[in-house]
Write a protein that holds these residues in place. Sequence first.
Motif, PDB file in Angstrom:
ATOM      1  N   ALA A 117       0.850  -1.132   0.003  1.00 44.48           N
ATOM      2  CA  ALA A 117       0.111   0.146   0.060  1.00 44.48           C
ATOM      3  C   ALA A 117       0.773   1.371  -0.019  1.00 44.48           C
ATOM      4  CB  ALA A 117      -0.913   0.046   1.400  1.00 44.48           C
ATOM      5  N   SER A 118       0.319   2.252  -0.385  1.00 44.02           N
ATOM      6  CA  SER A 118       0.860   3.776  -0.311  1.00 44.02           C
ATOM      7  C   SER A 118       1.192   4.297   0.985  1.00 44.02           C
ATOM      8  CB  SER A 118       0.286   4.470  -1.336  1.00 44.02           C
ATOM      9  OG  SER A 118      -0.761   4.891  -0.955  1.00 44.02           O
ATOM     10  N   ALA A 119       1.908   5.197   1.236  1.00 46.30           N
ATOM     11  CA  ALA A 119       1.996   5.755   2.249  1.00 46.30           C
ATOM     12  C   ALA A 119       1.025   6.938   2.454  1.00 46.30           C
ATOM     13  CB  ALA A 119       3.578   6.705   2.424  1.00 46.30           C
ATOM     14  N   ARG A 120       0.485   7.540   3.618  1.00 49.39           N
ATOM     15  CA  ARG A 120      -0.347   8.632   3.716  1.00 49.39           C
ATOM     16  C   ARG A 120       0.618   9.536   4.409  1.00 49.39           C
ATOM     17  NH1 ARG A 120      -3.191  11.176   7.311  1.00 49.39           N
ATOM     18  NH2 ARG A 120      -5.629  11.976   7.152  1.00 49.39           N
ATOM     19  N   GLU A 121       0.392  10.784   3.895  1.00 54.45           N
ATOM     20  CA  GLU A 121       1.071  12.017   4.451  1.00 54.45           C
ATOM     21  C   GLU A 121       0.147  12.719   5.638  1.00 54.45           C
ATOM     22  OE1 GLU A 121       4.550  12.568   4.204  1.00 54.45           O
ATOM     23  OE2 GLU A 121       4.367  10.653   2.887  1.00 54.45           O
ATOM     24  N   PRO A 122       0.611  13.236   6.558  1.00 55.91           N
ATOM     25  CA  PRO A 122      -0.210  13.924   7.507  1.00 55.91           C
ATOM     26  C   PRO A 122      -0.797  15.139   6.764  1.00 55.91           C
ATOM     27  CG  PRO A 122       2.164  13.542   8.318  1.00 55.91           C
ATOM     28  CD  PRO A 122       2.222  13.161   6.895  1.00 55.91           C
ATOM     29  N   GLU A 123      -2.091  15.104   7.347  1.00 58.11           N
ATOM     30  CA  GLU A 123      -2.990  16.333   6.624  1.00 58.11           C
ATOM     31  C   GLU A 123      -2.777  17.725   7.380  1.00 58.11           C
ATOM     32  OE1 GLU A 123      -7.015  14.905   6.243  1.00 58.11           O
ATOM     33  OE2 GLU A 123      -6.362  13.422   4.698  1.00 58.11           O
ATOM     34  N   ARG A 124      -2.259  17.616   8.612  1.00 56.20           N
ATOM     35  CA  ARG A 124      -1.884  18.527   9.434  1.00 56.20           C
ATOM     36  C   ARG A 124      -0.458  18.539  10.172  1.00 56.20           C
ATOM     37  NH1 ARG A 124      -6.644  16.569  10.664  1.00 56.20           N
ATOM     38  NH2 ARG A 124      -5.873  16.153  12.560  1.00 56.20           N
ATOM     39  N   ASP A 126       0.129  18.644  13.088  1.00 61.06           N
ATOM     40  CA  ASP A 126      -0.002  17.830  14.314  1.00 61.06           C
ATOM     41  C   ASP A 126      -0.777  16.576  14.204  1.00 61.06           C
ATOM     42  OD1 ASP A 126      -2.563  19.005  13.832  1.00 61.06           O
ATOM     43  OD2 ASP A 126      -3.280  19.381  16.035  1.00 61.06           O
ATOM     44  N   GLU A 127      -0.943  16.067  13.023  1.00 59.99           N
ATOM     45  CA  GLU A 127      -1.505  14.786  12.876  1.00 59.99           C
ATOM     46  C   GLU A 127      -0.573  13.696  13.385  1.00 59.99           C
ATOM     47  OE1 GLU A 127      -4.758  12.771   9.984  1.00 59.99           O
ATOM     48  OE2 GLU A 127      -3.104  13.731   8.981  1.00 59.99           O
ATOM     49  N   LEU A 128      -0.846  12.633  13.932  1.00 58.36           N
ATOM     50  CA  LEU A 128      -0.014  11.610  14.270  1.00 58.36           C
ATOM     51  C   LEU A 128      -0.386  10.117  13.475  1.00 58.36           C
ATOM     52  CD1 LEU A 128       0.179  12.271  17.970  1.00 58.36           C
ATOM     53  CD2 LEU A 128       1.834  13.041  16.262  1.00 58.36           C
ATOM     54  N   LEU A 129       0.552   9.793  12.740  1.00 61.63           N
ATOM     55  CA  LEU A 129       0.164   8.557  11.906  1.00 61.63           C
ATOM     56  C   LEU A 129       1.116   7.164  12.348  1.00 61.63           C
ATOM     57  CD1 LEU A 129      -0.017  10.141   8.440  1.00 61.63           C
ATOM     58  CD2 LEU A 129      -1.654   9.766  10.086  1.00 61.63           C
ATOM     59  N   SER A 130       1.455   7.128  13.435  1.00 60.61           N
ATOM     60  CA  SER A 130       2.187   6.079  13.977  1.00 60.61           C
ATOM     61  C   SER A 130       1.766   5.850  15.420  1.00 60.61           C
ATOM     62  CB  SER A 130       3.372   5.956  13.686  1.00 60.61           C
ATOM     63  OG  SER A 130       4.395   6.601  14.809  1.00 60.61           O
ATOM     64  N   THR A 131       1.630   4.673  15.935  1.00 54.26           N
ATOM     65  CA  THR A 131       1.367   4.299  17.142  1.00 54.26           C
ATOM     66  C   THR A 131       2.582   4.773  17.967  1.00 54.26           C
ATOM     67  OG1 THR A 131       0.100   2.369  16.687  1.00 54.26           O
ATOM     68  CG2 THR A 131       1.091   2.274  18.819  1.00 54.26           C
ATOM     69  N   ARG A 132       3.749   4.493  17.700  1.00 50.79           N
ATOM     70  CA  ARG A 132       4.842   5.026  18.312  1.00 50.79           C
ATOM     71  C   ARG A 132       4.867   6.408  18.678  1.00 50.79           C
ATOM     72  NH1 ARG A 132       9.180   7.526  16.923  1.00 50.79           N
ATOM     73  NH2 ARG A 132       8.764   7.235  14.790  1.00 50.79           N
ATOM     74  N   ILE A 134       2.073   8.356  18.785  1.00 51.91           N
ATOM     75  CA  ILE A 134       0.866   8.531  19.543  1.00 51.91           C
ATOM     76  C   ILE A 134       1.439   8.475  20.882  1.00 51.91           C
ATOM     77  CG2 ILE A 134      -1.169   7.769  20.129  1.00 51.91           C
ATOM     78  CD1 ILE A 134      -1.906   7.478  17.259  1.00 51.91           C
ATOM     79  N   VAL A 135       2.196   7.051  21.455  1.00 51.82           N
ATOM     80  CA  VAL A 135       2.681   6.839  22.683  1.00 51.82           C
ATOM     81  C   VAL A 135       3.609   7.731  23.079  1.00 51.82           C
ATOM     82  CG1 VAL A 135       3.904   5.115  24.123  1.00 51.82           C
ATOM     83  CG2 VAL A 135       2.188   4.469  22.306  1.00 51.82           C
ATOM     84  N   ASP A 136       4.382   8.250  22.350  1.00 58.60           N
ATOM     85  CA  ASP A 136       5.608   9.265  22.719  1.00 58.60           C
ATOM     86  C   ASP A 136       4.857  10.479  23.120  1.00 58.60           C
ATOM     87  OD1 ASP A 136       7.712   7.600  21.931  1.00 58.60           O
ATOM     88  OD2 ASP A 136       8.225   8.682  20.443  1.00 58.60           O
ATOM     89  N   ARG A 137       3.558  10.963  22.423  1.00 58.44           N
ATOM     90  CA  ARG A 137       3.014  12.211  22.782  1.00 58.44           C
ATOM     91  C   ARG A 137       2.369  12.025  23.939  1.00 58.44           C
ATOM     92  NH1 ARG A 137       0.647  16.100  19.330  1.00 58.44           N
ATOM     93  NH2 ARG A 137       2.612  15.986  18.217  1.00 58.44           N
ATOM     94  N   ILE A 138       1.711  10.997  24.383  1.00 52.82           N
ATOM     95  CA  ILE A 138       1.151  10.797  25.460  1.00 52.82           C
ATOM     96  C   ILE A 138       2.057  10.875  26.834  1.00 52.82           C
ATOM     97  CG2 ILE A 138      -0.006   8.956  27.164  1.00 52.82           C
ATOM     98  CD1 ILE A 138      -1.350   7.560  24.429  1.00 52.82           C
ATOM     99  N   LEU A 139       3.221  10.108  26.629  1.00 56.88           N
ATOM    100  CA  LEU A 139       4.298   9.940  27.694  1.00 56.88           C
ATOM    101  C   LEU A 139       4.646  11.596  28.040  1.00 56.88           C
ATOM    102  CD1 LEU A 139       6.281   6.802  27.068  1.00 56.88           C
ATOM    103  CD2 LEU A 139       4.811   7.397  28.769  1.00 56.88           C
ATOM    104  N   GLU A 140       4.844  12.373  26.763  1.00 55.56           N
ATOM    105  CA  GLU A 140       5.281  13.677  26.867  1.00 55.56           C
ATOM    106  C   GLU A 140       4.293  14.610  27.679  1.00 55.56           C
ATOM    107  OE1 GLU A 140       5.004  17.026  23.527  1.00 55.56           O
ATOM    108  OE2 GLU A 140       6.266  15.367  23.177  1.00 55.56           O
ATOM    109  N   ARG A 141       3.117  14.266  27.432  1.00 58.73           N
ATOM    110  CA  ARG A 141       2.045  15.261  27.922  1.00 58.73           C
ATOM    111  C   ARG A 141       1.475  14.675  29.393  1.00 58.73           C
ATOM    112  NH1 ARG A 141      -1.765  17.208  23.171  1.00 58.73           N
ATOM    113  NH2 ARG A 141      -0.083  18.256  21.773  1.00 58.73           N
TER     114      ARG A 141
END
Length: 143
Positions: A117-124, A126-132, A134-141
């Motif tokens: 499949a093709s890649a999907r680029e973030p539309e914004r 601040d959009e997060l397109l990987s579980t890693r 998302i987890v990093d952002r949760i830990l940061e905040r």
Amino acid sequence: MTRRVIAQGTFDILHPGHVHYLEEAAAMGDELIVIVARTSNVDHKEAPICPARQRRDVVAALEAVDDAVLGHEEDIFVPVEELDPDVIAIGHDQHHDVDAIEAELERRGVDCRVERASAREPEREDELLSTRLIVDRILERRG
């Protein structure tokens, strides 16, 4: 004749990149079945946070998905043999070696194509397109 597509992955924390992958996989045929990895088979990255059945149920709820099943505990090719797909859709960033998959499919007598499949680029920004991420952002905040 129904053209069956299989997609597979961990799908730990579902995000827009997963949705893009599964929608693209669904467009490769008439029926999309997703194989959700068992925790014991995830050895190329950190173990999933969510249990396998929960991950399967969330993936199954997506509009593009006709069915979702759990992977086999020991042999990841067993569900592929049982489902007998016409296409196996691989995510753009999945670690799989397409040549190795095709060789194993041939060895097992499974006649299907493997498509990435093709890649999907973030539309914004601040959009997060990987579980890693998302987890990093949760830990940061909240960590």
